[in-house]
Design a protein around this motif. Structure first.
Motif, mmCIF file in Angstrom:
data_model
loop_
_atom_site.group_PDB
_atom_site.id
_atom_site.type_symbol
_atom_site.label_atom_id
_atom_site.label_comp_id
_atom_site.label_asym_id
_atom_site.label_seq_id
_atom_site.Cartn_x
_atom_site.Cartn_y
_atom_site.Cartn_z
ATOM 1 N N HIS A 55 6.413 -13.460 15.288
ATOM 2 C CA HIS A 55 6.916 -12.085 15.259
ATOM 3 C C HIS A 55 8.397 -11.971 15.597
ATOM 4 O O HIS A 55 9.063 -11.046 15.132
ATOM 5 C CB HIS A 55 6.098 -11.207 16.216
ATOM 6 N N PHE A 56 8.926 -12.887 16.411
ATOM 7 C CA PHE A 56 10.293 -12.709 16.924
ATOM 8 C C PHE A 56 11.224 -13.899 16.709
ATOM 9 O O PHE A 56 12.397 -13.803 17.055
ATOM 10 C CB PHE A 56 10.246 -12.345 18.417
ATOM 11 N N ARG A 57 10.748 -15.004 16.195
ATOM 12 C CA ARG A 57 11.529 -16.200 15.860
ATOM 13 C C ARG A 57 12.089 -16.954 17.062
ATOM 14 O O ARG A 57 12.029 -18.157 17.106
ATOM 15 C CB ARG A 57 12.650 -15.898 14.889
ATOM 16 N N ASN A 58 12.704 -16.252 18.029
ATOM 17 C CA ASN A 58 13.247 -16.929 19.209
ATOM 18 C C ASN A 58 13.307 -15.941 20.375
ATOM 19 O O ASN A 58 13.076 -14.747 20.205
ATOM 20 C CB ASN A 58 14.633 -17.541 18.926
ATOM 21 N N LYS A 59 13.619 -16.456 21.543
ATOM 22 C CA LYS A 59 13.618 -15.636 22.745
ATOM 23 C C LYS A 59 14.695 -14.555 22.703
ATOM 24 O O LYS A 59 14.478 -13.439 23.163
ATOM 25 C CB LYS A 59 13.773 -16.511 23.991
ATOM 26 N N THR A 60 15.845 -14.876 22.125
ATOM 27 C CA THR A 60 16.911 -13.888 22.018
ATOM 28 C C THR A 60 16.464 -12.696 21.176
ATOM 29 O O THR A 60 16.694 -11.545 21.541
ATOM 30 C CB THR A 60 18.181 -14.535 21.420
ATOM 31 N N GLY A 61 15.807 -12.969 20.056
ATOM 32 C CA GLY A 61 15.283 -11.898 19.210
ATOM 33 C C GLY A 61 14.220 -11.076 19.928
ATOM 34 O O GLY A 61 14.135 -9.859 19.761
ATOM 35 N N PHE A 62 13.432 -11.757 20.729
ATOM 36 C CA PHE A 62 12.387 -11.072 21.489
ATOM 37 C C PHE A 62 12.995 -10.180 22.572
ATOM 38 O O PHE A 62 12.599 -9.029 22.739
ATOM 39 C CB PHE A 62 11.417 -12.085 22.096
#
Length: 127
Positions: A55-62
């Protein structure tokens, strides 16, 4: 009214994404951004570790999605606080009272705002 793939509240994927965001808010408010892992979020949501990454690709996107959700919630809460005929002083007073009420009601989300303030004061991307 039900629609294909879900009910009126969105598709199964949208509901899962929202659950992941809400869980992120709770865990980030408790442990901070650095100490919260996708594994912790997945465990709390009872999904695989790959699901948050899908859903978010990486922690930064999350973190960005969590911040947007919190800021949207705060903005919606504040939107009804003012009247067009309020003086600037009344608007300021209503802002602070409404903001304080929101922080009490939405403690975990308020913690996210404080974490964002902290990061913004230290991270060169925000300066």
């Amino acid at each position: 009214m039900k629609s294909k793939g879900g009910d009126a509240k969105g598709s199964k994927g949208e509901r899962t994404q929202e659950r992941i965001i809400q869980t992120g808010i709770e865990l980030f408010s408790r442990y901070g951004f650095e100490q919260t892992s996708f594994q912790m979020i997945a465990d709390q949501c009872k999904v695989s570790q790959a699901t948050p990454l899908f859903h978010f690709r990486n922690k930064t996107g999350f973190i960005d999605a969590v911040a947007k959700a919190v800021i949207q919630n705060l903005s919606e809460y504040l939107a009804g606080a003012f009247e067009i005929r309020d003086t600037p002083s009344q608007k300021l007073q209503k802002f602070f009272v409404t903001y304080a009420n929101w922080m009490v009601i939405h403690h975990a989300k308020a913690q996210i705002i404080f974490l964002l303030y902290y990061i913004a004061s230290r991270d060169p991307l925000f300066l």
